[in-house]
Design an enzyme around this catalytic site. Structure first.
Site, PDB file in Angstrom:
ATOM      1  N   GLY A   1      -4.869  10.071 -15.019  1.00 28.16           N
ATOM      2  CA  GLY A   1      -4.596  11.212 -15.502  1.00 28.16           C
ATOM      3  C   GLY A   1      -3.643  11.365 -16.676  1.00 28.16           C
TER       4      GLY A   1
ATOM      5  N   CYS B   1      -6.467   2.825 -15.011  1.00 25.90           N
ATOM      6  CA  CYS B   1      -5.089   3.993 -15.930  1.00 25.90           C
ATOM      7  C   CYS B   1      -3.978   4.203 -15.499  1.00 25.90           C
ATOM      8  CB  CYS B   1      -6.171   5.509 -16.702  1.00 25.90           C
ATOM      9  SG  CYS B   1      -5.037   5.197 -17.881  1.00 25.90           S
ATOM     10  N   TYR B   2      -3.768   5.617 -15.089  1.00 30.01           N
ATOM     11  CA  TYR B   2      -2.381   5.643 -14.985  1.00 30.01           C
ATOM     12  C   TYR B   2      -2.054   5.195 -13.211  1.00 30.01           C
ATOM     13  CZ  TYR B   2       1.386   8.801 -13.613  1.00 30.01           C
ATOM     14  OH  TYR B   2       3.041   9.280 -13.296  1.00 30.01           O
TER      15      TYR B   2
ATOM     16  N   HIS C   1     -11.323   2.485 -17.993  1.00 31.02           N
ATOM     17  CA  HIS C   1     -12.138   3.501 -17.613  1.00 31.02           C
ATOM     18  C   HIS C   1     -12.982   3.284 -16.417  1.00 31.02           C
ATOM     19  CE1 HIS C   1      -9.429   6.809 -17.578  1.00 31.02           C
ATOM     20  NE2 HIS C   1      -8.979   6.390 -18.841  1.00 31.02           N
TER      21      HIS C   1
ATOM     22  N   GLU D   1     -15.264   4.144 -14.091  1.00 30.67           N
ATOM     23  CA  GLU D   1     -16.157   5.052 -13.502  1.00 30.67           C
ATOM     24  C   GLU D   1     -16.820   6.072 -14.600  1.00 30.67           C
ATOM     25  OE1 GLU D   1     -12.910   5.791 -14.359  1.00 30.67           O
ATOM     26  OE2 GLU D   1     -11.856   7.915 -15.073  1.00 30.67           O
TER      27      GLU D   1
ATOM     28  N   SER E   1     -27.848  31.009 -13.251  1.00 32.22           N
ATOM     29  CA  SER E   1     -28.148  30.684 -14.670  1.00 32.22           C
ATOM     30  C   SER E   1     -29.221  30.660 -15.114  1.00 32.22           C
ATOM     31  CB  SER E   1     -26.918  30.357 -15.053  1.00 32.22           C
ATOM     32  OG  SER E   1     -26.793  28.803 -14.713  1.00 32.22           O
ATOM     33  N   GLY E   2     -30.090  30.101 -14.376  1.00 34.36           N
ATOM     34  CA  GLY E   2     -30.911  29.256 -15.141  1.00 34.36           C
ATOM     35  C   GLY E   2     -31.560  27.504 -15.726  1.00 34.36           C
TER      36      GLY E   2
ATOM     37  N   ASP F   1     -27.740  23.503 -12.494  1.00 33.51           N
ATOM     38  CA  ASP F   1     -26.918  23.384 -11.491  1.00 33.51           C
ATOM     39  C   ASP F   1     -26.973  24.635 -11.046  1.00 33.51           C
ATOM     40  OD1 ASP F   1     -25.200  21.090 -13.130  1.00 33.51           O
ATOM     41  OD2 ASP F   1     -23.618  22.311 -13.590  1.00 33.51           O
ATOM     42  N   SER F   2     -26.914  25.805 -11.242  1.00 32.57           N
ATOM     43  CA  SER F   2     -27.161  26.957 -10.445  1.00 32.57           C
ATOM     44  C   SER F   2     -28.946  27.021  -9.444  1.00 32.57           C
ATOM     45  CB  SER F   2     -26.684  28.166 -11.190  1.00 32.57           C
ATOM     46  OG  SER F   2     -27.868  28.302 -12.508  1.00 32.57           O
ATOM     47  N   SER F   3     -29.374  26.519 -11.144  1.00 31.16           N
ATOM     48  CA  SER F   3     -31.071  26.254  -9.554  1.00 31.16           C
ATOM     49  C   SER F   3     -31.505  25.200  -9.659  1.00 31.16           C
ATOM     50  CB  SER F   3     -32.267  25.745 -11.020  1.00 31.16           C
ATOM     51  OG  SER F   3     -31.708  26.286 -12.351  1.00 31.16           O
TER      52      SER F   3
ATOM     53  N   LYS G   1     -23.700  15.195 -13.283  1.00 25.77           N
ATOM     54  CA  LYS G   1     -25.501  16.210 -13.670  1.00 25.77           C
ATOM     55  C   LYS G   1     -26.050  15.063 -13.018  1.00 25.77           C
ATOM     56  CE  LYS G   1     -25.699  19.611 -16.139  1.00 25.77           C
ATOM     57  NZ  LYS G   1     -25.080  20.515 -15.862  1.00 25.77           N
TER      58      LYS G   1
END
Ligand code: XMP
Length: 495
Positions: free
Chosen positions: A19, A46-47, A141, A143, A195-196, A199-201, A351
């Site tokens: 963080g 980290c934090y 990190h 991740e 949106s094409g 993600d929205s697809s 993603k």
């Protein structure tokens, strides 16, 4: 989460995340004491490691220098979290790990029971461990993808140290999402802002599979899309998915609202607000239409392709705990304003996981493997004021960039590539005449999680071809530059 909820949760292990705060500040965020009393393994990152060190009796100090980006950790002691992992070795054959750092403070004394397992030039304790209690701390990190062994370290912690199984597969995620969506919406209708983009697809595909005709997509075309993109979105969805999508041409409304506005956050907010307004109008029409035609009630559910990085990067506005980097409009005010309940089947995914899911759902590869495109579109790629002419110029330059990347086999090798319109003038000489025109910047990055990124090392010949083509073919451009900044400290988009 309070102490009793934590105890009741029955976690097999706990990860204390990173963080932006400082444990040496006046009122630092602390982990619940129960975290260290449950008898389960704990990994501080980290934090999270600094909080663990401080709370358990070690010492943390504000570093004189902040450490951002690549670092090399020397592993100086055995530790089950790291056993077998090495990116290279030093002269004494000790493992070296390539990691990604982003911190100012550092642990300078480990708490009783711990030993220092790894160090970097700037962090004397880059890894610490208390084997007896199975407490571990990583200053870097794991991740992010640039920590090359990071995924393995997390897997080691979760599977081997905490003893958790492996149920997070695309098929399971889909089954789980289908069940959850059906349980949430029942027989009701859902509208989705399409949106094409990837993600929205994928969200649309998932919802289409879950609820079929109950899904209605609205595609607000703000006029800030890439060349021919609006038409392609419609064709792709009609052809591949059989989903009915209503396209709303709203270019003029967006352009007049953006006239004279130069501040990036203000632009994002205007685009987000207008998007909400238009979407709301259309959803109301849809609701009214349904009531008239089929006697259905108002549409209660709003689906969005929000993914986990959107949630993290917009978290500051919700929890006040993480800092807002950019206001991603897809997480913004829509549901509250419309009094609608959110359906966000991708909210916990990164993603790369969303892409895997899209392919598992049978979407066309060209759709799923498209580079991401931000909600505000070219609005955040035209620096300063957005004008129709600038958008037109940028679209042409961007199309040449993407076409050349594809021709050279580089499109799939980079994660995101785009052109940016710089509203500065630069002197050039064309056809023996002095010209004084705008500059196009090209950006191509390699990343998996979009939280960190490297600039792509495109071949010089390709860059040269791009510059020649853009300057020759796009009126109003006299210079092309290539962006060589990593994230962090730069973000992927320029605004
Ligand atoms: P940044 O610029 O924050 O971008 O490093 C990370 C990823 O997010 C995309 N991006 C957005 N996506 N709405 C979106 O839906 C937004 O407002 C937005 N801003 C950035 C960006 O293209 C990259 O993939």
């Amino acid at each position: 989460m309070d102490e009793s909820a934590l105890r009741d949760f029955g976690a097999a292990g706990i990860i204390l995340s990173g963080g932006p705060e400082s444990v040496v500040a006046d009122h630092p965020l602390v982990a619940l004491p129960a975290v260290f009393e449950l008898g389960v393994p704990v990994l501080g990152i980290c934090y999270g490691m600094q909080a663990m060190a401080k709370q358990l009796g070690g010492a943390v100090e504000a570093g004189a220098e902040r450490e951002f980006g690549y670092a090399q950790v020397s592993v100086v002691a055995d530790c089950p979290l790291l056993t077998g992992f090495a990116d290279s070795h030093d002269e004494q054959d000790r493992p070296l790990l390539d990691v990604w750092m982003s911190h100012g403070d550092r642990v300078v004394r480990v708490p009783p029971g711990f030993c220092a397992v790894g160090a970097t030039d700037n962090a004397p304790v880059a890894v610490m461990a208390d084997e007896a209690r199975r407490f571990y701390g990583l200053q870097f990190h794991p991740e992010v993808t640039h920590t090359r062994q990071g995924k393995h370290m997390l897997a080691r912690f979760v599977h081997d140290i905490c003893g958790c199984g492996t149920a997070w597969t695309p098929a399971n995620i889909i089954d789980d999402a289908l069940t959850r969506v059906r349980a949430q919406v029942g027989e009701e209708r859902v509208v989705l802002a399409l949106s094409g983009g990837v993600d929205s697809s994928v969200a649309a595909a998932l919802l289409h599979r879950a609820i079929g005709k109950q899904l209605h997509c609205i595609f607000v075309d703000h006029g800030l899309l890439r060349l021919h993109e609006g038409d392609e979105v419609m064709a792709t969805f009609a052809r591949h998915m059989g989903v009915s999508v209503k396209r709303v041409d709203a270019q003029e409304r967006f352009m007049s609202a953006l006239a004279g506005v130069t501040d990036p956050e203000e632009k994002r907010k205007i685009i987000g607000r207008l998007f909400v307004e238009i979407f709301e109008e259309e959803a109301c029409k849809l609701s009214a239409g349904e009531m008239g035609r089929q006697g259905m009630g108002t549409i209660r559910f709003l689906a969005q392709g929000t993914i986990y990085p959107d949630v993290i990067e917009s978290a500051g506005s919700v929890t006040g705990k993480a800092h807002v980097i950019k206001s991603h409009h897809n997480v913004g005010g829509l549901p509250q304003r419309m009094n609608m309940e959110l359906v966000e089947p991708l909210r916990e995914l990164f993603k790369d996981e969303v892409r895997t899911l899209g392919i598992e759902l049978g979407l066309a590869r060209e759709m799923v493997c498209r580079h991401p495109f931000p909600g505000p579109g070219l609005g955040v790629r035209i620096l300063g004021e957005v004008r129709l002419q600038y958008a037109h110029t940028l679209r042409l330059a961007d199309a040449i960039f993407l076409q050349e990347l594809r021709n050279a086999g580089w499109y799939d090798r980079v994660s995101q590539a785009f052109a940016v319109y710089l509203p500065v003038y630069s002197v050039g000489v064309m056809g023996d005449q002095r010209c004084y025109e705008h500059v196009i910047a090209l950006r191509a990055v390699e990343t998996v999680d979009f939280m960190t990124a490297h600039w792509a090392h495109l071949p010089y010949e390709l860059l040269e071809r791009l510059s020649t083509r853009i300057i020759n073919e796009v009126a109003g451009v006299s210079r092309v530059v290539y962006d060589i900044s990593g994230k962090p400290p730069a973000t992927i988009e320029w605004e």
